[in-house]
Design an enzyme around this catalytic site. Sequence first.
Site, PDB file in Angstrom:
ATOM      1  N   CYS A   1       0.478   6.086  16.536  1.00 39.79           N
ATOM      2  CA  CYS A   1      -0.460   6.597  16.376  1.00 39.79           C
ATOM      3  C   CYS A   1      -0.788   8.090  16.909  1.00 39.79           C
ATOM      4  CB  CYS A   1      -1.985   6.025  16.968  1.00 39.79           C
ATOM      5  SG  CYS A   1      -3.359   6.644  16.990  1.00 39.79           S
TER       6      CYS A   1
ATOM      7  N   TYR B   1       0.614  -1.358  -0.031  1.00 42.58           N
ATOM      8  CA  TYR B   1      -0.128  -0.096  -0.166  1.00 42.58           C
ATOM      9  C   TYR B   1       0.790   1.150  -0.105  1.00 42.58           C
ATOM     10  CZ  TYR B   1      -4.001  -2.968   0.257  1.00 42.58           C
ATOM     11  OH  TYR B   1      -5.010  -3.811  -0.119  1.00 42.58           O
TER      12      TYR B   1
ATOM     13  N   CYS C   1      -3.571   7.860  20.095  1.00 47.21           N
ATOM     14  CA  CYS C   1      -3.084   6.979  21.370  1.00 47.21           C
ATOM     15  C   CYS C   1      -1.662   7.133  21.482  1.00 47.21           C
ATOM     16  CB  CYS C   1      -4.023   5.705  21.337  1.00 47.21           C
ATOM     17  SG  CYS C   1      -2.935   4.595  20.107  1.00 47.21           S
TER      18      CYS C   1
ATOM     19  N   HIS D   1     -14.501   1.166  -0.492  1.00 46.80           N
ATOM     20  CA  HIS D   1     -13.452   0.282  -0.080  1.00 46.80           C
ATOM     21  C   HIS D   1     -12.291   1.006   0.642  1.00 46.80           C
ATOM     22  CE1 HIS D   1     -14.775  -2.857  -3.205  1.00 46.80           C
ATOM     23  NE2 HIS D   1     -15.532  -2.833  -2.306  1.00 46.80           N
TER      24      HIS D   1
ATOM     25  N   SER E   1     -15.588  -4.200 -13.137  1.00 47.73           N
ATOM     26  CA  SER E   1     -15.995  -5.550 -13.675  1.00 47.73           C
ATOM     27  C   SER E   1     -17.224  -6.185 -13.256  1.00 47.73           C
ATOM     28  CB  SER E   1     -14.761  -6.595 -13.586  1.00 47.73           C
ATOM     29  OG  SER E   1     -14.568  -6.602 -12.419  1.00 47.73           O
TER      30      SER E   1
HETATM   31  P1  OAD Z   1     -11.420  -4.543 -12.161  1.00 48.19           P
HETATM   32  O1  OAD Z   1     -10.129  -4.894 -12.687  1.00 48.19           O
HETATM   33  O2  OAD Z   1     -12.187  -5.917 -11.600  1.00 48.19           O
HETATM   34  O3  OAD Z   1     -12.421  -4.207 -13.592  1.00 48.19           O
HETATM   35  C1  OAD Z   1     -11.853  -3.190 -13.921  1.00 48.19           C
HETATM   36  C2  OAD Z   1     -12.959  -2.854 -15.214  1.00 48.19           C
HETATM   37  O4  OAD Z   1     -12.577  -1.648 -15.694  1.00 48.19           O
HETATM   38  C3  OAD Z   1     -13.130  -3.866 -16.480  1.00 48.19           C
HETATM   39  O5  OAD Z   1     -14.276  -4.304 -16.551  1.00 48.19           O
HETATM   40  C4  OAD Z   1     -12.540  -3.119 -17.414  1.00 48.19           C
HETATM   41  O6  OAD Z   1     -13.052  -3.514 -18.793  1.00 48.19           O
HETATM   42  C5  OAD Z   1     -12.763  -1.611 -17.214  1.00 48.19           C
HETATM   43  N1  OAD Z   1     -11.777  -0.653 -17.973  1.00 48.19           N
HETATM   44  C6  OAD Z   1     -10.461  -0.778 -17.820  1.00 48.19           C
HETATM   45  N2  OAD Z   1      -9.956   0.324 -18.472  1.00 48.19           N
HETATM   46  C7  OAD Z   1     -10.910   0.940 -18.862  1.00 48.19           C
HETATM   47  C8  OAD Z   1     -10.873   2.432 -19.270  1.00 48.19           C
HETATM   48  N3  OAD Z   1      -9.948   3.071 -19.818  1.00 48.19           N
HETATM   49  N4  OAD Z   1     -12.258   3.105 -19.344  1.00 48.19           N
HETATM   50  C9  OAD Z   1     -13.426   2.227 -19.258  1.00 48.19           C
HETATM   51  N5  OAD Z   1     -13.347   0.901 -18.465  1.00 48.19           N
HETATM   52  C10 OAD Z   1     -12.187   0.336 -18.359  1.00 48.19           C
HETATM   53  O7  OAD Z   1     -11.855  -3.748 -11.290  1.00 48.19           O
HETATM   54  P2  OAD Z   1     -12.896  -3.103 -10.186  1.00 48.19           P
HETATM   55  O8  OAD Z   1     -14.342  -3.666 -10.762  1.00 48.19           O
HETATM   56  O9  OAD Z   1     -12.601  -1.764  -9.669  1.00 48.19           O
HETATM   57  O10 OAD Z   1     -11.421  -4.108  -4.033  1.00 48.19           O
HETATM   58  O11 OAD Z   1     -12.706  -3.927  -8.814  1.00 48.19           O
HETATM   59  C11 OAD Z   1     -13.581  -4.019  -7.802  1.00 48.19           C
HETATM   60  C12 OAD Z   1     -12.844  -4.378  -6.561  1.00 48.19           C
HETATM   61  O12 OAD Z   1     -11.906  -5.554  -6.646  1.00 48.19           O
HETATM   62  C13 OAD Z   1     -11.578  -3.168  -6.149  1.00 48.19           C
HETATM   63  O13 OAD Z   1     -12.502  -2.181  -5.576  1.00 48.19           O
HETATM   64  C14 OAD Z   1     -10.793  -4.025  -5.408  1.00 48.19           C
HETATM   65  C15 OAD Z   1     -10.680  -5.214  -5.998  1.00 48.19           C
HETATM   66  O14 OAD Z   1     -10.111  -6.534  -5.480  1.00 48.19           O
HETATM   67  C16 OAD Z   1     -10.733  -4.404  -3.001  1.00 48.19           C
HETATM   68  O15 OAD Z   1      -9.204  -4.265  -3.055  1.00 48.19           O
HETATM   69  C17 OAD Z   1     -11.418  -4.526  -1.679  1.00 48.19           C
END
Ligand code: OAD
Length: 234
Positions: free
Chosen positions: A137, A54, A140, A110, A179
């Site tokens: 921290c 991170y 604390c 998130h 996604s």
């Molecule tokens: P994903 O990597 O699962 O999906 C990214 C989506 O963005 C895909 O459907 C791509 O087709 C689309 N994409 C990529 N580039 C793009 C662009 N330039 N314009 C438009 N669309 C584009 O990511 P998330 O759906 O954000 O959680 O993932 C959800 C969660 O899974 C995240 O918040 C994270 C991860 O694990 C945690 O860490 C808790």
Amino acid sequence: MTQSLFILTGSGVSAESGLGTFRDTDGLWAKFDWRELATPEAFASKPEQVHAFYNARRAGLKKASPNAAHLALADLERAWLARGGEFLLVTQNVDDLHEQAGSERVVHMHGELKKMRCELCGEVHEAFDEITMDLPCLNCREAGGLRPHIVWFGEMPMEMDLIYDQLEACDLFVAIGTSGTVYPAAGFSQVAKQAGARCLEINLEETDTSPLFDEARKGLASQAVPAWVADMVG
Ligand code: OAD
């Protein structure tokens, strides 16, 4: 007439700002094992490794700026509120590019990369640089309890009551650059639809949840989002 807008964004909205997505072929979870980095168990057994992941993402965020999609969503919020509409942007992203673009009604379900939380006293602080196990921290004064203010796998996302209230009241639900594979966010379109909202998906490609949407706009977020916003606010 659409009055209440609910926008859900995912990592695709920040992809063109240079921040990685998760599940695309060059995504973060294609390069790294989330079990080793994004679970409470990983933090309990290897906190330095989790902090390093991170800390690197926080450093990467310093070099990123909002793209045309973030800017268009901030314009939409201002225009929509000026017309007396309701607006909420819920993001799964832990970056602050929506805020940098000027969005104000933002919920980070998130968590946020630029915050840390003390597991000993519960206080949340801003985190601009590296978080380490030696860092005390500010509240604390104890060291060893600070963790990224991020929702890990197995943990409850933030602000869920507010999110479900707004989902059930919205007229238009728009999912951008996600996604649709991670719950509960993946289920939001269904909740909104059952409550009577229209659902629009903006994404580079078809997703697992595409069939649930009434309309799809395919393309890069930096182009498709400003084009949609122009249609919305005329
Ligand atoms: P994903 O990597 O699962 O999906 C990214 C989506 O963005 C895909 O459907 C791509 O087709 C689309 N994409 C990529 N580039 C793009 C662009 N330039 N314009 C438009 N669309 C584009 O990511 P998330 O759906 O954000 O959680 O993932 C959800 C969660 O899974 C995240 O918040 C994270 C991860 O694990 C945690 O860490 C808790």
